[in-house]
Write an enzyme that holds these catalytic residues in place. Structure first.
Site, PDB file in Angstrom:
ATOM      1  N   GLY A 205       2.661  -1.123   4.207  1.00 34.86           N
ATOM      2  CA  GLY A 205       2.717   0.295   3.876  1.00 34.86           C
ATOM      3  C   GLY A 205       4.142   0.741   3.634  1.00 34.86           C
ATOM      4  O   GLY A 205       4.708   0.565   2.549  1.00 34.86           O
ATOM      5  N   GLY A 206       4.749   1.314   4.666  1.00 32.00           N
ATOM      6  CA  GLY A 206       6.077   1.920   4.558  1.00 32.00           C
ATOM      7  C   GLY A 206       7.108   1.075   3.827  1.00 32.00           C
ATOM      8  O   GLY A 206       7.807   1.566   2.924  1.00 32.00           O
TER       9      GLY A 206
ATOM     10  N   ASN B 151       0.872  -1.183   0.000  1.00 29.35           N
ATOM     11  CA  ASN B 151       0.000   0.000   0.000  1.00 29.35           C
ATOM     12  C   ASN B 151       0.905   1.227   0.000  1.00 29.35           C
ATOM     13  O   ASN B 151       1.476   1.570   1.034  1.00 29.35           O
ATOM     14  CB  ASN B 151      -0.902  -0.009   1.242  1.00 29.35           C
ATOM     15  CG  ASN B 151      -1.691   1.287   1.382  1.00 29.35           C
ATOM     16  OD1 ASN B 151      -1.847   2.035   0.413  1.00 29.35           O
ATOM     17  ND2 ASN B 151      -2.199   1.545   2.583  1.00 29.35           N
ATOM     18  N   TRP B 152       1.035   1.835  -1.157  1.00 23.93           N
ATOM     19  CA  TRP B 152       1.945   2.979  -1.263  1.00 23.93           C
ATOM     20  C   TRP B 152       1.398   4.233  -0.585  1.00 23.93           C
ATOM     21  O   TRP B 152       2.123   5.211  -0.431  1.00 23.93           O
ATOM     22  CB  TRP B 152       2.207   3.296  -2.739  1.00 23.93           C
ATOM     23  CG  TRP B 152       3.050   2.304  -3.478  1.00 23.93           C
ATOM     24  CD1 TRP B 152       3.447   1.055  -3.054  1.00 23.93           C
ATOM     25  CD2 TRP B 152       3.610   2.472  -4.789  1.00 23.93           C
ATOM     26  NE1 TRP B 152       4.207   0.452  -4.018  1.00 23.93           N
ATOM     27  CE2 TRP B 152       4.337   1.298  -5.099  1.00 23.93           C
ATOM     28  CE3 TRP B 152       3.568   3.505  -5.743  1.00 23.93           C
ATOM     29  CZ2 TRP B 152       5.005   1.134  -6.315  1.00 23.93           C
ATOM     30  CZ3 TRP B 152       4.237   3.330  -6.952  1.00 23.93           C
ATOM     31  CH2 TRP B 152       4.945   2.165  -7.223  1.00 23.93           C
ATOM     32  N   LYS B 153       0.118   4.198  -0.217  1.00 20.96           N
ATOM     33  CA  LYS B 153      -0.541   5.400   0.365  1.00 20.96           C
ATOM     34  C   LYS B 153      -0.335   6.589  -0.576  1.00 20.96           C
ATOM     35  O   LYS B 153      -0.313   6.406  -1.796  1.00 20.96           O
ATOM     36  CB  LYS B 153      -0.008   5.668   1.773  1.00 20.96           C
ATOM     37  CG  LYS B 153       0.025   4.419   2.651  1.00 20.96           C
ATOM     38  CD  LYS B 153       0.168   4.737   4.097  1.00 20.96           C
ATOM     39  CE  LYS B 153       0.467   3.470   4.874  1.00 20.96           C
ATOM     40  NZ  LYS B 153       0.099   3.536   6.264  1.00 20.96           N
TER      41      LYS B 153
ATOM     42  N   GLU C  93      -6.887   4.489   7.744  1.00 18.59           N
ATOM     43  CA  GLU C  93      -6.665   5.930   7.515  1.00 18.59           C
ATOM     44  C   GLU C  93      -7.899   6.558   6.878  1.00 18.59           C
ATOM     45  O   GLU C  93      -8.229   7.711   7.150  1.00 18.59           O
ATOM     46  CB  GLU C  93      -5.411   6.135   6.647  1.00 18.59           C
ATOM     47  CG  GLU C  93      -4.138   5.871   7.452  1.00 18.59           C
ATOM     48  CD  GLU C  93      -2.968   5.364   6.633  1.00 18.59           C
ATOM     49  OE1 GLU C  93      -2.979   5.489   5.400  1.00 18.59           O
ATOM     50  OE2 GLU C  93      -2.026   4.834   7.247  1.00 18.59           O
TER      51      GLU C  93
ATOM     52  N   GLU D 279      -5.692  -5.286  10.242  1.00 20.94           N
ATOM     53  CA  GLU D 279      -4.667  -4.284  10.507  1.00 20.94           C
ATOM     54  C   GLU D 279      -4.969  -3.560  11.821  1.00 20.94           C
ATOM     55  O   GLU D 279      -5.793  -2.645  11.849  1.00 20.94           O
ATOM     56  CB  GLU D 279      -4.647  -3.248   9.380  1.00 20.94           C
ATOM     57  CG  GLU D 279      -4.326  -3.814   8.024  1.00 20.94           C
ATOM     58  CD  GLU D 279      -3.658  -2.783   7.123  1.00 20.94           C
ATOM     59  OE1 GLU D 279      -2.538  -3.045   6.689  1.00 20.94           O
ATOM     60  OE2 GLU D 279      -4.242  -1.714   6.894  1.00 20.94           O
TER      61      GLU D 279
ATOM     62  N   SER E  16       3.106  -2.288  10.217  1.00 19.19           N
ATOM     63  CA  SER E  16       4.563  -2.257  10.396  1.00 19.19           C
ATOM     64  C   SER E  16       5.239  -3.588  10.065  1.00 19.19           C
ATOM     65  O   SER E  16       6.238  -3.956  10.678  1.00 19.19           O
ATOM     66  CB  SER E  16       4.919  -1.802  11.820  1.00 19.19           C
ATOM     67  OG  SER E  16       4.451  -0.481  12.043  1.00 19.19           O
TER      68      SER E  16
ATOM     69  N   HIS F 161      -9.513   1.169   4.531  1.00 15.05           N
ATOM     70  CA  HIS F 161      -8.254   1.284   5.283  1.00 15.05           C
ATOM     71  C   HIS F 161      -8.493   2.166   6.509  1.00 15.05           C
ATOM     72  O   HIS F 161      -9.290   3.106   6.469  1.00 15.05           O
ATOM     73  CB  HIS F 161      -7.174   1.898   4.391  1.00 15.05           C
ATOM     74  CG  HIS F 161      -5.807   1.819   4.980  1.00 15.05           C
ATOM     75  ND1 HIS F 161      -5.368   2.725   5.923  1.00 15.05           N
ATOM     76  CD2 HIS F 161      -4.785   0.944   4.788  1.00 15.05           C
ATOM     77  CE1 HIS F 161      -4.126   2.396   6.273  1.00 15.05           C
ATOM     78  NE2 HIS F 161      -3.760   1.321   5.605  1.00 15.05           N
TER      79      HIS F 161
ATOM     80  N   GLY G 142       1.970   2.099  10.601  1.00 17.51           N
ATOM     81  CA  GLY G 142       2.844   3.255  10.454  1.00 17.51           C
ATOM     82  C   GLY G 142       3.523   3.681  11.741  1.00 17.51           C
ATOM     83  O   GLY G 142       4.119   4.747  11.816  1.00 17.51           O
TER      84      GLY G 142
HETATM   85  C1  PEP Z   1      -0.856  -0.025   5.717  1.00 15.23           C
HETATM   86  O1  PEP Z   1      -0.768   1.060   5.161  1.00 15.23           O
HETATM   87  O2  PEP Z   1      -1.806  -0.758   5.484  1.00 15.23           O
HETATM   88  C2  PEP Z   1       0.193  -0.421   6.659  1.00 15.23           C
HETATM   89  C3  PEP Z   1       0.106  -1.579   7.259  1.00 15.23           C
HETATM   90  O3  PEP Z   1       1.205   0.488   6.851  1.00 15.23           O
HETATM   91  P1  PEP Z   1       2.618   0.182   7.569  1.00 15.23           P
HETATM   92  O4  PEP Z   1       3.131  -1.107   6.986  1.00 15.23           O
HETATM   93  O5  PEP Z   1       3.466   1.358   7.215  1.00 15.23           O
HETATM   94  O6  PEP Z   1       2.351   0.059   9.033  1.00 15.23           O
END
Ligand code: PEP
Length: 250
Positions: free
Chosen positions: A233-234, A9-11, A96, A166, A212, A94, A172
């Protein structure tokens, strides 16, 4: 054992040239993976991603879609628009979006239905906040998200859906659920699905862990019996790290 589904997930990251560079770096690194690889990129990168991944083992997803097919919804994107571009997957609900954009279980359901109608495969996100976990309400929250968010979803439709567990406190933050916490929560969620759809359908359902996940902790998480993959994500913004997660299991 199922193969895993690893989705990035590049956000809200990467311009088109940056996306092109990242995808070109990633493709050879994951070309021999036995796992399913998906990159969920910003709308503006979708065309680039679809073109560059043609004929490869990398699939493309969006990060949201609207529940209507067309109309006066300024700023929104219809599922059919994504489908026409060659997009296969779409993240729905998501945390967010739930936190910053007022997404509810009802809108998650509406978007999921619309995505399925258009022939997209939704990746539906659920998960509890830290306060909910600490006050002993994790199971209650996850049950509500599944019961409400999948209210009208048939067993046939469920076969085209991926669920991402999640925990909001792990997204994040650099704080990952332990392997056991992730497995326990996903097993619980699978049980809730089993009550409605039966054990066979619930066992077949892919439920990813997200929060994460990185190249250091992925092997442990993905080795857990109920963890069917990861939503990342990251770490998905760095080709070598994302590729290491893709190869961490299988
Ligand atoms: C996500 O954006 O779904 C996510 C899990 O982010 P991260 O891996 O950065 O915690």
């Amino acid at each position: 054992m199922k193969n895993k589904i690893i989705a990035g997930n590049w956000k809200m990251n990467k311009t088109r040239p940056e996306a092109e560079a990242l995808i070109k770096e990633l493709l050879p690194l994951v070309a021999d993976s036995v796992n399913t690889v998906i990159i969920c990129v910003p709308y503006t990168d979708l065309h680039t991603a679809v073109q560059l991944t043609k004929g490869t083992n990398v699939h493309v997803g969006a990060q949201n879609c609207h529940w209507k097919e067309s109309g006066a919804f300024t700023g929104e994107i219809a599922p059919s628009m994504l489908k026409e571009m060659g997009v296969e997957y779409v993240i729905i609900g998501h945390s967010e979006r739930r936190t910053y954009f007022g997404e509810t279980d009802a809108t998650v359901l509406a978007r999921t239905q619309a995505a399925l109608q258009a022939g997209l495969k939704p990746i539906v996100c659920i998960g509890e906040t830290l306060a909910e976990r600490q006050s002993g309400r994790m199971q209650q929250v996850l049950t509500r998200q599944v019961v409400e968010g999948f209210k009208d979803i048939t067993a046939q439709q469920l076969a085209n859906i991926i669920v991402a567990y999640e925990p909001v406190w792990a997204i994040g933050t650099g704080v990952t659920a332990t392997d056991e916490q992730a497995n326990e929560a996903i097993a619980f969620v699978r049980g809730v699905f089993a009550q409605k759809y039966g054990k066979v359908a619930a066992d077949a359902l892919y439920i990813q862990y997200g929060g994460s996940m990185n190249d250091q902790n992925a092997a442990g998480l993905l080795a857990m019996s109920d963890v069917d993959g990861g939503l990342i994500g990251g770490a998905s913004l760095v080709a070598a790290k994302f590729a290491a997660i893709v190869h961490a299991h299988g």
